[in-house]
Write an enzyme that holds these catalytic residues in place. Structure first.
Site, mmCIF file in Angstrom:
data_model
loop_
_atom_site.group_PDB
_atom_site.id
_atom_site.type_symbol
_atom_site.label_atom_id
_atom_site.label_comp_id
_atom_site.label_asym_id
_atom_site.label_seq_id
_atom_site.Cartn_x
_atom_site.Cartn_y
_atom_site.Cartn_z
ATOM 1 N N LYS A 1 -10.958 -6.408 6.477
ATOM 2 C CA LYS A 1 -12.071 -5.819 5.761
ATOM 3 C C LYS A 1 -13.146 -6.767 6.162
ATOM 4 C CE LYS A 1 -14.922 -3.930 2.226
ATOM 5 N NZ LYS A 1 -14.398 -2.113 2.162
ATOM 6 N N ASP B 1 -0.473 -9.228 -0.391
ATOM 7 C CA ASP B 1 0.799 -8.120 -1.907
ATOM 8 C C ASP B 1 0.428 -6.816 -2.232
ATOM 9 O OD1 ASP B 1 1.484 -9.120 -4.034
ATOM 10 O OD2 ASP B 1 -0.286 -10.932 -4.637
ATOM 11 N N ASP C 1 -9.319 -0.722 2.488
ATOM 12 C CA ASP C 1 -9.287 0.210 1.214
ATOM 13 C C ASP C 1 -9.313 2.157 1.732
ATOM 14 O OD1 ASP C 1 -11.888 -0.683 2.889
ATOM 15 O OD2 ASP C 1 -13.417 0.725 1.588
ATOM 16 N N ASP D 1 3.136 -3.331 -3.036
ATOM 17 C CA ASP D 1 3.585 -3.262 -4.327
ATOM 18 C C ASP D 1 3.256 -1.105 -3.731
ATOM 19 O OD1 ASP D 1 4.199 -5.678 -5.384
ATOM 20 O OD2 ASP D 1 2.988 -4.907 -7.415
ATOM 21 N N TYR E 1 -5.334 -16.861 -2.341
ATOM 22 C CA TYR E 1 -4.463 -17.736 -2.733
ATOM 23 C C TYR E 1 -4.235 -19.349 -3.253
ATOM 24 C CZ TYR E 1 -3.041 -12.821 -4.209
ATOM 25 O OH TYR E 1 -2.528 -11.345 -3.963
#
Ligand code: NAD
Length: 362
Positions: free
Chosen positions: A186, A243, A219, A247, A141
């Site tokens: 990851k 992020d 994942d 959610d 970001y």
């Protein structure tokens, strides 16, 4: 205690839910004999309209001087032109970065009264009590961006120091809870993730040998979070993974309208905000769920002001309101939701009742 609290309502339902949270903080101050001074400033779309900037200098100045910042939400269709040079979200990123708030805490503890509102089966949700610690001021970001007619790129980079400080924060939290840390990356694909994993392993081994560490690829974490959420205690991860996962985790609680967050750095000042956005679809209707903002105010009392008893009082007041079935439209059966002001009033009444009981005990 005397405290200066900066209120940044932002846009859409941000103004409605921060008003509810401020009324709760005022009630806490009244009942426990504190003096909270509130100052309101602009951020996001409202700030762009008034000054052309999503984070005016006066707002940042006030934030630097405040003991804590209570924020609503920013954004909305009015400012969402993807070609716009100035966007509301830039205000959020800039204030977090400027205040050095690198650790974003998002607790998820589904309430028994709202288990039915989650798309996840209730038997999987019983006993879930986890906190996601999301790295907030680094990663993709904040990396350099490029764009030409045929291609675009976003750079993801992390330094050892950036990883260490957020993992240390997560370990300290895990130590005060059930002592388990899940680090999400990851590492099978990304170099930043391999650095993340190596750094986390070394730091936990050297500084937190009593914390049990496990690694999870992002994942499969997305899957496990829904399949066996009870197994997690503290989850630490980088900015973008955090992020997205938070959610997803919000669905364990039944609604975005129930989840608070705290953004913290090395000092006492933090930013406290619900994880939801400005909800343009319901803005101005007086029906937004104020509980996430009110629970964010509880985190403010705990982390920036050190008022644990008061924070617990607010959390119990929200819990009692949920128990009593005081549910806004995002949680109640269609057409049966209460208005923002009614939900807030229930919390205020519970705070008074709770304090009365506390006084009797004293
Ligand atoms: P959103 O969180 O605003 O809304 C998603 C859905 O959840 C909507 O249907 C909304 O009505 C509902 N909802 C959210 N909060 C609620 C509450 N307290 N009570 C009842 N229902 C609630 O996400 P979005 O629609 O993707 O984004 C809308 C705007 O908010 C966009 O401009 C986005 O950029 C911005 N946004 C801001 C933040 C932030 O300020 N931290 C976070 C996310 C999105």
């Amino acid at each position: 205690m005397h405290a200066n609290i900066l209120v940044l309502p932002g846009d859409g339902i941000g103004t409605e839910v921060t008003a509810a949270a401020v009324s709760v903080l005022r009630a806490v101050a009244r009942r426990y004999g504190h003096e909270f001074h509130f100052e309101e400033r602009l951020i996001g779309g409202a700030a762009i309209d008034a000054t052309g900037e999503p984070l005016p200098a006066a707002t940042l100045d006030a934030a630097r001087k405040a003991d804590a910042v209570l924020l609503g939400a920013v954004g909305g269709p009015r400012w969402s032109d993807p070609k716009a040079k100035v966007r509301p979200e830039q205000g959020l990123l800039a204030i977090r970065k400027a205040l050095g708030l690198y650790a974003n805490l998002r607790p998820v503890k589904p309430h028994r009264a709202t288990l039915g509102a989650s798309p996840v089966k209730p038997h999987l949700l019983n006993g879930v009590d986890l906190v996601v610690v999301r790295e907030l001021t680094g990663g993709i970001y904040f990396g350099d961006k490029t764009r030409d007619a045929g291609a675009a790129s976003d750079l993801c980079s992390y330094s050892v120091a950036e990883i260490e400080r957020v993992v240390r924060h997560a370990c300290t939290l895990a130590r005060a809870r059930r002592g388990k840390l899940t680090s999400v990356d990851k590492a099978n694909v990304l170099e930043t993730s391999r650095l993340w994993r190596e750094t986390t392993e070394r730091l936990v081994r050297e500084e937190f040998p009593d914390v049990t560490l496990e690694h999870q690829l992002v994942d499969s974490m997305a899957m496990h979070l829904l399949a066996k959420p009870r197994e997690y205690d503290v989850i630490v991860t980088e900015n973008m993974f955090g992020d997205i996962l938070t959610d997803e985790a919000s669905m364990l609680a039944g609604s975005l309208g129930l989840l608070p967050s705290a953004s913290l750095g090395d000092g006492k000042t933090g930013i406290y905000e619900p994880i939801h956005g400005s909800a343009p679809d319901i803005a101005g209707k007086g029906i937004a769920n104020p509980y996430a903002a009110i629970l964010s105010a509880a985190l403010l009392l705990r982390h920036s002001l050190g008022l644990e008893r008061e924070a617990a009082c607010v959390e119990q007041a929200v819990s009692a309101a949920l128990d009593a079935g005081v549910l806004t439209g995002d949680l109640a059966p269609a057409g049966r939701g209460v208005r923002t002001v009614e939900a807030t009033r229930a919390v205020l009444e519970n705070i008074e009742a709770d304090c009365y009981v506390a006084e009797l005990r004293d």
